[in-house]
Design an enzyme around this catalytic site. Structure first.
Site, PDB file in Angstrom:
ATOM      1  N   LYS A 159     -14.656   8.508  -3.937  1.00 62.08           N
ATOM      2  CA  LYS A 159     -15.923   8.831  -3.262  1.00 62.08           C
ATOM      3  C   LYS A 159     -16.393  10.231  -3.635  1.00 62.08           C
ATOM      4  O   LYS A 159     -17.589  10.467  -3.857  1.00 62.08           O
ATOM      5  CB  LYS A 159     -15.750   8.701  -1.745  1.00 62.08           C
ATOM      6  CG  LYS A 159     -15.436   7.289  -1.290  1.00 62.08           C
ATOM      7  CD  LYS A 159     -14.804   7.248   0.088  1.00 62.08           C
ATOM      8  CE  LYS A 159     -14.164   5.893   0.363  1.00 62.08           C
ATOM      9  NZ  LYS A 159     -13.257   5.881   1.508  1.00 62.08           N
ATOM     10  N   THR A 185      -8.655   6.501  -2.054  1.00 64.21           N
ATOM     11  CA  THR A 185     -10.026   6.083  -2.337  1.00 64.21           C
ATOM     12  C   THR A 185     -11.005   7.224  -2.068  1.00 64.21           C
ATOM     13  O   THR A 185     -12.123   7.214  -2.592  1.00 64.21           O
ATOM     14  CB  THR A 185     -10.436   4.849  -1.501  1.00 64.21           C
ATOM     15  OG1 THR A 185     -10.177   5.114  -0.118  1.00 64.21           O
ATOM     16  CG2 THR A 185      -9.668   3.617  -1.942  1.00 64.21           C
ATOM     17  N   HIS A 222       0.801  -1.224   0.000  1.00 65.85           N
ATOM     18  CA  HIS A 222       0.000   0.000   0.000  1.00 65.85           C
ATOM     19  C   HIS A 222       0.834   1.274   0.000  1.00 65.85           C
ATOM     20  O   HIS A 222       0.275   2.358   0.189  1.00 65.85           O
ATOM     21  CB  HIS A 222      -0.924   0.037   1.217  1.00 65.85           C
ATOM     22  CG  HIS A 222      -2.146  -0.830   1.076  1.00 65.85           C
ATOM     23  ND1 HIS A 222      -3.283  -0.428   0.415  1.00 65.85           N
ATOM     24  CD2 HIS A 222      -2.399  -2.091   1.507  1.00 65.85           C
ATOM     25  CE1 HIS A 222      -4.193  -1.397   0.454  1.00 65.85           C
ATOM     26  NE2 HIS A 222      -3.671  -2.415   1.119  1.00 65.85           N
ATOM     27  N   LYS A 280       0.697  14.347   1.913  1.00 64.12           N
ATOM     28  CA  LYS A 280      -0.632  14.648   1.391  1.00 64.12           C
ATOM     29  C   LYS A 280      -0.831  16.144   1.187  1.00 64.12           C
ATOM     30  O   LYS A 280      -1.784  16.577   0.571  1.00 64.12           O
ATOM     31  CB  LYS A 280      -1.704  14.070   2.318  1.00 64.12           C
ATOM     32  CG  LYS A 280      -1.664  12.537   2.385  1.00 64.12           C
ATOM     33  CD  LYS A 280      -2.711  11.989   3.328  1.00 64.12           C
ATOM     34  CE  LYS A 280      -2.617  10.483   3.478  1.00 64.12           C
ATOM     35  NZ  LYS A 280      -3.066   9.736   2.291  1.00 64.12           N
ATOM     36  N   LYS A 340      -8.768  13.614   4.897  1.00 63.33           N
ATOM     37  CA  LYS A 340      -7.933  12.424   4.820  1.00 63.33           C
ATOM     38  C   LYS A 340      -6.974  12.455   5.991  1.00 63.33           C
ATOM     39  O   LYS A 340      -6.920  13.439   6.732  1.00 63.33           O
ATOM     40  CB  LYS A 340      -7.171  12.355   3.497  1.00 63.33           C
ATOM     41  CG  LYS A 340      -6.322  13.608   3.197  1.00 63.33           C
ATOM     42  CD  LYS A 340      -5.624  13.504   1.849  1.00 63.33           C
ATOM     43  CE  LYS A 340      -6.608  13.660   0.697  1.00 63.33           C
ATOM     44  NZ  LYS A 340      -6.615  12.518  -0.207  1.00 63.33           N
ATOM     45  N   ARG A 341      -6.194  11.398   6.154  1.00 65.59           N
ATOM     46  CA  ARG A 341      -5.193  11.384   7.215  1.00 65.59           C
ATOM     47  C   ARG A 341      -4.237  12.556   7.025  1.00 65.59           C
ATOM     48  O   ARG A 341      -3.926  12.947   5.907  1.00 65.59           O
ATOM     49  CB  ARG A 341      -4.428  10.048   7.150  1.00 65.59           C
ATOM     50  CG  ARG A 341      -3.421   9.820   8.247  1.00 65.59           C
ATOM     51  CD  ARG A 341      -3.034   8.344   8.281  1.00 65.59           C
ATOM     52  NE  ARG A 341      -2.709   7.841   6.960  1.00 65.59           N
ATOM     53  CZ  ARG A 341      -1.475   7.884   6.423  1.00 65.59           C
ATOM     54  NH1 ARG A 341      -0.480   8.428   7.096  1.00 65.59           N
ATOM     55  NH2 ARG A 341      -1.264   7.388   5.225  1.00 65.59           N
TER      56      ARG A 341
END
Length: 799
Positions: free
Chosen positions: A647, A643, A347, A541, A535-536
């Site tokens: 969504k 993901t 991952h 990110k 998100k985390r």
């Protein structure tokens, strides 16, 4: 289950009164939630039993999915939906004066995961059951999960996640199927009938108690199982061990998800959790298989075991231990069965996320397992030597044990028959860069399985108004086959449809705005762009890039009286790991900026910043349908897939993103005209890492917009001292901006200006939004699971 609302009401009232010994008028919403939950679980039970009996009778091959996380969210609504009793239940409750949505608020999100890894696992379980495939999950029943996030004075504060304080209506404790798991002790060997055998003596034993959760397929009779293990002390504590210490240490194994591992004590606990999960799960799998087949020689023909990331990799040596020590197989036969039973999903490309355990921790905690891993390593290194004689560097780089560390990703690759990435670019980076040496050695093991999401939860359940419009417009075939959503493209120029479509988005924005007002006291403009990044919280990110853009907009509004912009509400949601100090500073920065922006009368009609605390699945179900812009702005090459991007897309938000992870495949589906792409490519980023040449100070000194916002981190712009955000400043300038925030800053500003312009062209924006929904069907987890089933696990639907 219920032929009418009348039969539902009668059953509901009878169940409530017999369960709680009180009349309906005296019941609480929690009583009502538990009553409905127990009714649904009882209805599920017969299907659950039938599914297990069918698989057992046919002796079908099954897959067991091992994951340290399963982020299920709330199950009441999804179970009602999947059982096709949602509307009769909603209507029956309404006639009793009960709002189903209010009842659902009594269900806690299951504290079994943190982010995309756990949500993917939950989607996969949903798809397995909905496709009638025999597939079950194994995880840990965390007492407190990760943590409940509170924001106090802008800082993240972690509180215990009390998701089990009122029980869990969906689980069944199976104490009769408890198993023992052993730690510590010593391994001794002796010759028995001419065979060298090993004995684990003086081990510290703990009990693994299973709790089963039914996983209900959508409009099918299949009900699979998620088995969660809880750690409990044995009735007889180990010799010379203080009873209270033993009890506390035992229960800590299943108390928290991801305990802090900055010190050896935390590392030991994490490794304990991982072995606890795989040892208990494999004992369970082996028992069931032997009951049906009487032998383990055909295990790989009847069982597929999938390890979700590196956390369950100890399944490889544990299966070897069972086959060698308990089944008395020779090494070659045991290894063949193990490799052909186990498959592995990687991952990440982040080196720090590829787990490595110090030998001084691993060996004493798991003495027999370490011996087996060491033997696997010795045999593998001999293979490497035979092919790459004298290439010591290559062998060292590929070894499972090297430089005092056990490398779990290496063990996963060597001990499995399939290694997959989770997006095309991620798999290619693994093959060509991060795991190039292994791909050269095992070229046929590597494959791609792009992630997916379950459209049942993220469209049907989360956005029922949109689902209703789709049913009215293109029928219902898309529920069984989401690629049929492409039929929506016929409505791109249908004015009536687009007006209904826009009204639904406005309705969802109004609902989220109401939630935000309740939680934060901030009123937001529902006509503004809802620009969302949830998100985390992690540096790669790049929530920081988003924040710096907001600071730039704020500065421009303050300094240029002629500047106007399409109003925007920037919405964040994220948890930072408790020990990740930098990420916590980003959260503080977001919240301090929100105070400045939201309370400035000169700017707040154009800008609002919202941080929604304790981001979780149930909150995400409110956020995605209301979003206009999906921020997917990770440094290219760093996000394996994502993901959340899927969504957002499925609910009509338009991606602003880098060419990273599944963003590339989203771009390929919707076309360049229906996505906003900016920034460095993965190839450019990897070139910088390999060859240098990037100097963040060049961008800092030569772009005055960057100079101003970066200086504001430390020049008193925020009223909390110049040191509060000094480490963020240092990460950008002193430490040369590892994730290229400043390099991508100008392109990001440019693409965001384009977003504002296009949004004002309502027809164009709605066409883009509709195209994203129409093309989202490819990203269903049903497609992903079919690929796993056909190409890796070789499992077939239950007949």
């Amino acid at each position: 289950m219920f032929s009418s609302t009348e039969s539902f009401k009668a059953a509901f009232l009878e169940k409530l009164e017999t369960t709680y010994g009180k009349s309906f008028k005296d019941s609480t919403t929690r009583d009502q939630y538990n009553t409905l939950g127990h009714m649904v679980r009882e209805y599920i039970s017969s299907r659950w039993i039938d599914t297990n009996e069918k698989v057992r009778a046919d002796n079908q091959k099954q897959v067991y999915y091992l994951s340290i996380e399963f982020l299920l969210g709330r199950l009441l609504g999804s179970n009602l939906l999947n059982l096709d009793i949602l509307e009769v239940s909603r209507q029956g409750l309404a006639e009793l004066g009960i709002d189903l949505s209010e009842i659902e608020e009594n269900e806690s999100d299951a504290g079994l995961g943190n982010g995309g890894l756990g949500r993917l696992a939950a989607c996969f379980l949903d798809s397995l059951a909905s496709l009638n495939l025999p597939g079950h999950g194994f995880g840990i029943r965390y007492k407190h999960g990760l943590f409940d996030q509170k924001i106090v004075d802008g800082y993240q504060v972690e509180l215990p996640e009390q998701w089990l304080r009122n029980g869990n209506v969906w689980e069944l404790r199976r104490h009769d199927q408890a198993v023992e798991v052993n730690f510590w002790g010593q391994v001794e060997s002796s010759m028995v009938n001419g065979r060298l055998e090993f004995f684990h003596n003086n081990a510290e034993t703990i009990m693994a108690i299973p709790y089963d959760v039914p996983i209900v397929g959508y409009h099918t009779n299949t009900v699979n199982t998620l088995r969660l293990w809880s750690a409990e002390p044995t009735p007889f504590p180990p010799n010379n061990k203080n009873v209270l210490v033993y009890k506390r240490e035992t229960e800590s194994v299943s108390e928290f998800l991801y305990p802090d591992d900055t010190h050896d004590e935390g590392k030991i606990l994490r490794l304990k959790q991982q072995y606890f999960l795989v040892s208990a799960s494999l004992r369970n799998i082996i028992r069931l298989h032997k009951d049906r087949n009487g032998t383990l020689k055909n295990l790989h023909e009847k069982i597929a075991i999938h390890i979700n990331d590196t956390h369950p990799v100890l399944a490889i040596p544990e299966l070897m231990r069972i086959l060698l020590d308990e089944e008395k197989m020779d090494w070659d036969e045991a290894w063949y069965i193990t490799v052909n039973t186990i498959s592995y999903t990687n991952h990440t490309t982040l080196s720090e996320a590829l787990e490595k355990w110090p030998i001084h921790i691993f060996q004493p905690l798991l003495p027999r397992i370490f011996m087996i891993v060491n033997e696997i390593n010795e045999r593998f290194c001999r293979e490497l030597w035979n092919r790459y004689t004298y290439d010591w560097k290559r062998i060292e780089n590929m070894a499972i044990i090297a430089n005092g560390l056990v490398k779990m990703a290496h063990l996963a690759i060597v001990g499995s028959h399939s290694v997959n990435g989770v997006a095309y670019i991620h798999t290619e980076i693994l093959k060509k860069r991060e795991m190039r040496l292994f791909h050269e050695f095992y070229p046929n093991k590597f494959n791609n399985k792009t992630n997916g999401i379950t459209h049942r939860r993220w469209l049907l359940k989360a956005n029922p108004e949109l689902a209703k419009l789709l049913f009215e417009s293109i029928g219902s075939e898309w529920v069984a086959d989401p690629t049929k959503l492409t039929s929506l493209l016929a409505y791109k120029n249908d004015r009536s449809f687009l007006e209904k479509f826009e009204a639904i988005k406005t309705l969802r924005k109004e609902k989220l705005a109401k939630r935000i007002l309740q939680k934060t006291g901030i009123a937001i403009d529902t006509q503004s762009i809802f620009d969302v990044q949830v998100k985390r919280l992690h540096a790669y990110k790049r929530q920081l890039l988003n924040v710096l853009h907001i600071m730039y907009l704020y500065n421009r509004l303050k300094e240029d009286s002629t500047f106007t912009m399409q109003p925007r509400t920037f919405i964040f949601g994220a948890k930072a790991s408790p020990g990740y100090y930098y990420a916590k500073k980003i959260i503080k920065l977001i919240n301090d900026l929100a105070i400045r922006v939201n309370h400035d009368p000169q700017t707040n009609k154009y800008l609002k910043v919202i941080f929604l605390e304790n981001y979780r699945v149930s909150l995400a179900e409110e956020i995605f349908p209301a979003s206009d812009v999906s921020e997917q702005i990770s440094t290219a090459s760093k996000e394996a897939s994502g993901t959340g991007n899927m969504k957002f897309m499925m609910n009509g938000a338009i991606t602003v993103g880098t060419l990273d992870g599944a963003n590339i495949e989203i771009r390929d589906e919707v076309g360049d005209d229906n996505i906003f792409i900016f920034g460095l490519t993965a190839e450019e980023v990897l070139h910088y890492y390999s060859n240098g040449g990037y100097q963040s100070s060049d961008y800092y000194h030569h772009d005055l917009r960057i100079t101003k916002v970066v200086n504001q981190l430390v020049n008193g712009f925020f009223d909390n001292g110049d040191d509060e955000f000094g480490m963020i400043y240092d990460s950008l300038i002193t430490q040369n901006d590892e994730y290229f925030v400043l390099r991508d800053f100008a392109p990001y500003l440019d693409v965001q200006e384009q977003v504002g312009r296009v949004y004002q062209d309502r027809k164009k924006w709605l066409e883009m939004s509709l195209t994203n929904i129409a093309k989202s069907g490819y990203f269903t987890s049903d497609r992903t699971i079919k690929q796993y089933a056909d190409e890796i696990w070789n499992i077939k639907p239950i007949r």
